[in-house]
Structure formats: C-alpha cells, structure tokens
Design an enzyme around this catalytic site. Structure first.
Site, PDB file in Angstrom:
ATOM      1  N   ASP A 109       0.153  -4.295  10.955  1.00 14.03           N
ATOM      2  CA  ASP A 109      -0.611  -3.737   9.830  1.00 14.03           C
ATOM      3  C   ASP A 109      -0.577  -2.220   9.753  1.00 14.03           C
ATOM      4  O   ASP A 109      -1.004  -1.651   8.746  1.00 14.03           O
ATOM      5  CB  ASP A 109      -2.064  -4.222   9.897  1.00 14.03           C
ATOM      6  CG  ASP A 109      -2.171  -5.713   9.617  1.00 14.03           C
ATOM      7  OD1 ASP A 109      -1.370  -6.209   8.804  1.00 14.03           O
ATOM      8  OD2 ASP A 109      -3.035  -6.369  10.209  1.00 14.03           O
ATOM      9  N   ASP A 128       3.834 -11.618   5.000  1.00 19.83           N
ATOM     10  CA  ASP A 128       3.197 -10.345   4.637  1.00 19.83           C
ATOM     11  C   ASP A 128       3.936  -9.144   5.252  1.00 19.83           C
ATOM     12  O   ASP A 128       3.907  -8.036   4.723  1.00 19.83           O
ATOM     13  CB  ASP A 128       1.741 -10.294   5.121  1.00 19.83           C
ATOM     14  CG  ASP A 128       1.012 -11.618   5.066  1.00 19.83           C
ATOM     15  OD1 ASP A 128       1.654 -12.673   5.216  1.00 19.83           O
ATOM     16  OD2 ASP A 128      -0.211 -11.605   4.891  1.00 19.83           O
TER      17      ASP A 128
HETATM   18  N1  GLY Z   1      -1.993  -9.643   4.933  1.00 20.49           N
HETATM   19  C1  GLY Z   1      -3.080 -10.545   4.972  1.00 20.49           C
HETATM   20  C2  GLY Z   1      -3.345 -11.223   3.674  1.00 20.49           C
HETATM   21  O1  GLY Z   1      -2.573 -11.184   2.743  1.00 20.49           O
HETATM   22  O2  GLY Z   1      -4.396 -11.822   3.585  1.00 20.49           O
END
Ligand code: GLY
Length: 403
Positions: free
Chosen positions: A118, A177
């Site tokens: 992240d 993601d």
């Molecule tokens: N990256 C986490 C989500 O999309 O919830």
C-alpha cells in the site's frame, strides 16, 4: 435546413458543445470545493474530539454516522491529500495549497513502511501528485524512497510484488489491487533513470496477467504463491461474493492497472488486456443501466445488493485514458466514462454540507467482513475528481494524463 442555417448550426454546436461539456466538470468541482471545505472542518473537529494526533486523514462514515479517521499507515491515507492536490490543480486557487501540503506531510513517513504494497497508494497519490504540481525536489525524494520501499517486496522467483504479509494461511498473497501501485515504480524510473523499478513493474504486470485472469477476462482478487518456487497455492476473491466471482472494484483496479501499464511501456499486450477487461465489465448482463456496478457482478441477490460507486469512479478515470489509446473504441470508451460521471453526479453525490463533506455516497469497501457497506469512502472521491480532471483535459485537447 438551408445551407446557411446548417452552417450556423454546425458552428454553434462546435462553439457550444465544449462549453456545455465543461459546465459539468466546473459544476462538479465547485461542489467538490464546497464539500471539501466542510470535510476539512470536520477533520479538525474529529481530531480534537478523539484527542489523537495520529488520526490524520478521513476515510469513511462509520456505522454510528460519525466521521471515520485513520492514521497514516492505513492504505487509504493518501487519498485525501491527493484530492486536495486535484482541487488545487483544477482551481489554481492557492487556498488548497496549504492543506494539500500539510495533509501530504502528515503521511510522508509511509515512504519507509515496507509492511505492505500500500506504500504505492499512499505515496503516489499524495507526494506523487505534489511533485507533479509543484516540482518541489523534496516530493521527488519521497516518491523515490517510496518506490525503493515497494521494490523490497518483489520476489524474482514469483515474479511479483507481495501485496500483504503472510496471514490467513497465505504465504505470498498478491492482490489485483497491486496493479495500481506500479505507477509509483514507473514514476521512480522516470525520476531517476534507474530501470530496476520499471523492470519490477513489468514483471509484476506479466505475472498478474498470467495468473489472476479467467477466460472471460474477469479476475480473481488474491493469488497466493509459494515464495520458494513461485507455484500457485490458492486462487481466491477475499473481498468478493465468492472465489469465482467478479468483485467490482477488483475489475476496476485491473482495468486501470493495465491501462497505465500500456501508457508506460507501449506493450500492446497490456492494451489488449485493458480492452478485454473493459469488454467484460461493460457487456456484463449484471451491469446496471446507470453503469454504477453492484459491489460484485456475481452476487446472486442482485438487484437487491449495494452498489460500489468507488468502482464506477475508478472505471471512468481508466476509460478516459484508455479512450486515447484505442482509436477504434475511443468514442465508445469516452461515452461510457461520460455516462458514469453523469450518473455519479446525479444520483450518487452527497447534498452540500451533508455526509461530513464526502463527495460520493454508495461505495462498498469489504462486504464479506461487513465493513463499509453502502457508505461514502474517500477513494471513490479521489478517483471521481481524477476522472473529472481527465474529462476536462480531453475536452481541452490536452494529454489526458499529465506527469
Ligand atoms: N485495496 C483495497 C480495496 O480495494 O478495498
């Protein structure tokens, strides 16, 4: 219609269409400015009430209706600083500069947090936008440091960046993601000339293209690998309806991710991947008429399930960019993105002064965990503003993505 009237009508259309089109964006940014002024005040009050200086960014509306604040480590901490930079970019009003700088500084230390992928979301959306708009060398250093941190999570045996640390029985989980975080790596290569960041991004994109996608170009959420030999251990959709389902935001991350990979590499395979993902999404029989998807395309209780406005905003932003790379589909992609933006502006915007100053209602964060269901969430607002900026640039014949 005679020739003169026709000529007049064509010239009027030529003059008026861009003006009207611009009107939508200007209206949305005026709304965003008012709401963000509310949110800035609410953030101050929430910080005072919590007496916790570590709560630095807004994320959502909590089940009790209060404003959900987060510390800098939270994966969502970079979105609000990014929104402030977008407001500054669009309005050129210096009143956004001070809060944009302050909220970016609040999370800067995340450049060194190697505990998840992240760091890409956090640092690119805050310091990345800050550098783009100010060229302050300090932000450049923050972006490069963040990219070095993200690179540490790359395993050459797997050919991927590890998204989350081992937990839940996963050894080396990689989530769709993670495609979004490649932008930080590509940017670091632009800034340094060091191609090692670029190479990691390309390897990750290739491995994800091979293993995350199904025959219909929908994607799994999580692929768990054995880090010792790169073998696939599990294919799952942790945040979706079922392992084999198409979680809406996951599809949006894939669309955006492969579009940006094509921008950076000009590898046609990425362009085709993005186009196929777009086809899966927008020809899906469960896509509602307003193009704001249900939280998962395969929830068996559709239509009685929540939407995910955040997925729609991410899709719109990606489609504006993809429209510039796909001459054959350009009109269609742009019209689709315009339709999403129109829907979000009509049925999904908060009333001014309400919802703590968030822009969009009806996002769904993690339904299986019963978390953030049908609420405002900060990343929906971030990608909504990004999509609006891209729409504006397209109308002004500027590059849709400005580095
Ligand atoms: N990256 C986490 C989500 O999309 O919830």
């Amino acid at each position: 219609m005679n020739y003169k009237t026709l000529l007049l009508s064509v010239s009027l259309n030529f003059l008026l269409v861009p003006v009207f089109a611009q009107g939508d964006v200007a209206k949305a940014f005026s709304f965003a400015g008012k709401q963000t002024t509310v949110l800035l005040k609410e953030v101050d009050s929430a910080k005072l009430a919590a007496a916790n200086p570590a709560l630095v960014s807004p994320r959502n509306t909590k089940p009790d209706g209060s404003l959900g604040m987060i510390n800098s480590k939270d994966w969502c901490s970079g979105f609000f600083p990014g929104e402030l930079w977008f407001l500054y970019e669009y309005t050129k009003d210096a009143k956004w500069l001070q809060p944009a700088k302050a909220f970016t500084a609040n999370i800067e230390k995340e450049k060194d947090d190697a505990t998840s992928h992240d760091v890409g979301f956090k640092i690119y959306n805050s310091a990345g936008n800050a550098y783009r708009l100010t060229r302050d060398p300090h932000y450049k250093d923050v972006v490069i440091e963040g990219a070095k941190t993200l690179s540490k999570r790359f395993n050459p045996v797997v050919g991927s960046i590890q998204s989350w640390n081992s937990r839940n029985g996963w050894k080396f989980p990689v989530i769709i993601d993670n495609m979004m975080n490649l932008e930080l790596l590509f940017e670091a290569t632009h800034l340094t000339g060091d191609s090692s960041f670029y190479k990691i991004a390309v390897a990750h994109a290739n491995t994800t293209m091979k293993n995350h996608f199904r025959e219909d170009y929908s994607s799994y959420h999580v692929i768990d690998y054995d880090p010792a030999n790169g073998q696939i251990l599990h294919k799952q959709t942790h945040q979706g309806f079922a392992d084999n389902s198409a979680w809406a935001r996951g599809q949006a991350w894939g669309l955006y991710g492969y579009t940006l990979c094509y921008r950076e590499t000009k590898n046609k395979a990425y362009l085709e991947q993005a186009q196929k993902i777009a086809k899966f999404i927008f020809s899906n029989p469960n896509m509602p008429a307003d193009l704001v998807p249900y939280w998962d395309f395969d929830d068996t209780a559709i239509p009685n399930v929540p939407r995910d406005a955040s997925a729609a905003a991410i899709m719109a932003s990606a489609l504006y960019e993809l429209s510039t790379y796909s001459p054959a589909n350009a009109k269609n992609y742009k019209a689709t993105a315009d339709k999403i933006i129109k829907s979000l502006g009509n049925g999904y915007q908060s009333k001014i002064g309400e919802n703590h100053g968030f822009l969009l209602l009806h996002s769904t964060g993690h339904k299986p965990a019963k978390s953030e269901i049908d609420v405002p969430i900060i990343y929906a607002d971030y990608y909504y503003l990004e999509a609006l900026l891209r729409k504006d640039r397209l109308a002004k014949h500027k590059p849709v993505v400005i580095r």
